[in-house]
Enzyme design. Structure first.
Site, mmCIF file in Angstrom:
data_model
loop_
_atom_site.group_PDB
_atom_site.id
_atom_site.type_symbol
_atom_site.label_atom_id
_atom_site.label_comp_id
_atom_site.label_asym_id
_atom_site.label_seq_id
_atom_site.Cartn_x
_atom_site.Cartn_y
_atom_site.Cartn_z
ATOM 1 N N PRO A 91 0.789 -1.221 0.000
ATOM 2 C CG PRO A 91 -0.513 -1.360 1.926
ATOM 3 C CD PRO A 91 0.462 -2.113 1.095
ATOM 4 C CG ASN A 92 -0.260 4.262 1.340
ATOM 5 O OD1 ASN A 92 -1.247 4.767 0.806
ATOM 6 N ND2 ASN A 92 -0.309 3.709 2.529
ATOM 7 N NE ARG A 143 3.807 6.747 1.765
ATOM 8 C CZ ARG A 143 4.188 5.527 2.132
ATOM 9 N NH1 ARG A 143 4.667 4.683 1.238
ATOM 10 N NH2 ARG A 143 4.067 5.147 3.368
ATOM 11 C CE1 TYR A 166 9.126 5.199 3.003
ATOM 12 C CE2 TYR A 166 7.462 6.943 2.979
ATOM 13 C CZ TYR A 166 8.013 5.813 3.555
ATOM 14 O OH TYR A 166 7.453 5.297 4.702
ATOM 15 C CG ASN A 224 8.638 -1.810 0.110
ATOM 16 O OD1 ASN A 224 8.020 -1.833 1.180
ATOM 17 N ND2 ASN A 224 9.297 -0.743 -0.310
ATOM 18 C CB ALA A 263 1.922 0.512 6.573
ATOM 19 C CD GLU A 301 11.392 -7.126 5.964
ATOM 20 O OE1 GLU A 301 12.231 -7.865 6.533
ATOM 21 O OE2 GLU A 301 10.613 -6.379 6.569
ATOM 22 C CG HIS A 303 11.377 -2.087 4.277
ATOM 23 N ND1 HIS A 303 10.010 -2.012 4.191
ATOM 24 C CD2 HIS A 303 11.660 -3.222 4.949
ATOM 25 C CE1 HIS A 303 9.484 -3.054 4.804
ATOM 26 N NE2 HIS A 303 10.464 -3.805 5.264
ATOM 27 N NE ARG A 353 10.379 6.164 8.495
ATOM 28 C CZ ARG A 353 9.419 5.996 7.568
ATOM 29 N NH1 ARG A 353 9.518 4.996 6.697
ATOM 30 N NH2 ARG A 353 8.407 6.829 7.515
HETATM 31 C C1 DQA Z 1 8.447 1.207 3.637
HETATM 32 C C2 DQA Z 1 8.566 1.378 5.157
HETATM 33 C C3 DQA Z 1 7.223 1.192 5.822
HETATM 34 O O1 DQA Z 1 7.346 1.391 7.227
HETATM 35 C C4 DQA Z 1 6.221 2.191 5.288
HETATM 36 O O2 DQA Z 1 4.946 1.979 5.877
HETATM 37 C C5 DQA Z 1 6.139 2.189 3.803
HETATM 38 C C6 DQA Z 1 7.385 2.119 3.043
HETATM 39 C C7 DQA Z 1 9.782 1.539 2.917
HETATM 40 O O3 DQA Z 1 9.929 1.131 1.766
HETATM 41 O O4 DQA Z 1 10.633 2.210 3.481
HETATM 42 O O5 DQA Z 1 5.073 2.328 3.223
HETATM 43 O O6 DQA Z 1 8.127 -0.135 3.356
#
Ligand code: DQA
Length: 158
Positions: A14-15, A22, A27, A78, A81, A102, A104, A111
């Site tokens: 998501p997002n 964003r 990011y 990735n 959240a 995994e 990110h 964080r």
């Molecule tokens: C994320 C880190 C997550 O905590 C966050 O909710 C994201 C992006 C990252 O790529 O740094 O949406 O996965």
């Protein structure tokens, strides 16, 4: 051992579709499409196929992981959240036989405290975090290394 005909599923949660707009201070300014292109280029250089799916819906990601069984050789995820609480993704990934990585952009451990828990990490072979967009290239390189150490299964050829 060659990786040709091996296939990697890249999943974005998501997002991540809003990358570039964003919170660019966290990011970066590149879009998800930019990151996918970097992953595709690296996959090509490693002789891997790459399929990408982004979804804001947990159920769709679970479905994609289930469908990956027997059709993709590795998963890079990735989960956004969902990383921090989506046990359904943990359980789905636990059913997948190949390498799971995994990924990110940011370093969640540096964080807010709620980002320090990952339900993906216990079912992943490893995690790449905090390298921004460069992480996509690193993730594909890592997966190529892991795959080159495992025997090729004909049933996974697509
Ligand atoms: C994320 C880190 C997550 O905590 C966050 O909710 C994201 C992006 C990252 O790529 O740094 O949406 O996965």
């Amino acid at each position: 051992m060659t990786n040709s005909n091996r296939s990697v599923l890249l999943l974005s949660g998501p997002n991540l579709n809003l990358l570039g707009e964003r919170e660019p201070e966290i990011y970066g300014s590149q879009s998800l499409e930019d990151h996918v292109q970097a992953a595709l280029q690296q996959a090509q250089a490693c002789g891997l196929k790459l399929i990408h799916l982004q979804s804001n819906a947990e159920a769709e990601l679970v479905e994609a992981i289930q469908q990956a069984r027997g059709c993709h050789d590795a998963i890079v995820i990735n989960a956004g959240a969902l990383t921090h609480y989506a046990w359904s993704l943990h359980d789905a990934l636990a059913t997948f036989d190949g390498p799971v990585l995994e990924l990110h952009l940011s370093n969640p451990n540096a964080r807010e405290p709620w980002r320090h828990t990952s339900v993906i990490a216990p079912v992943a072979d490893g995690s790449i975090a905090g390298f921004g967009g460069y992480g996509y290239k690193l993730a594909i390189q890592a997966v190529a290394e892991l795959l080159s150490d495992t025997p090729q299964s004909d049933s996974y050829d697509t």
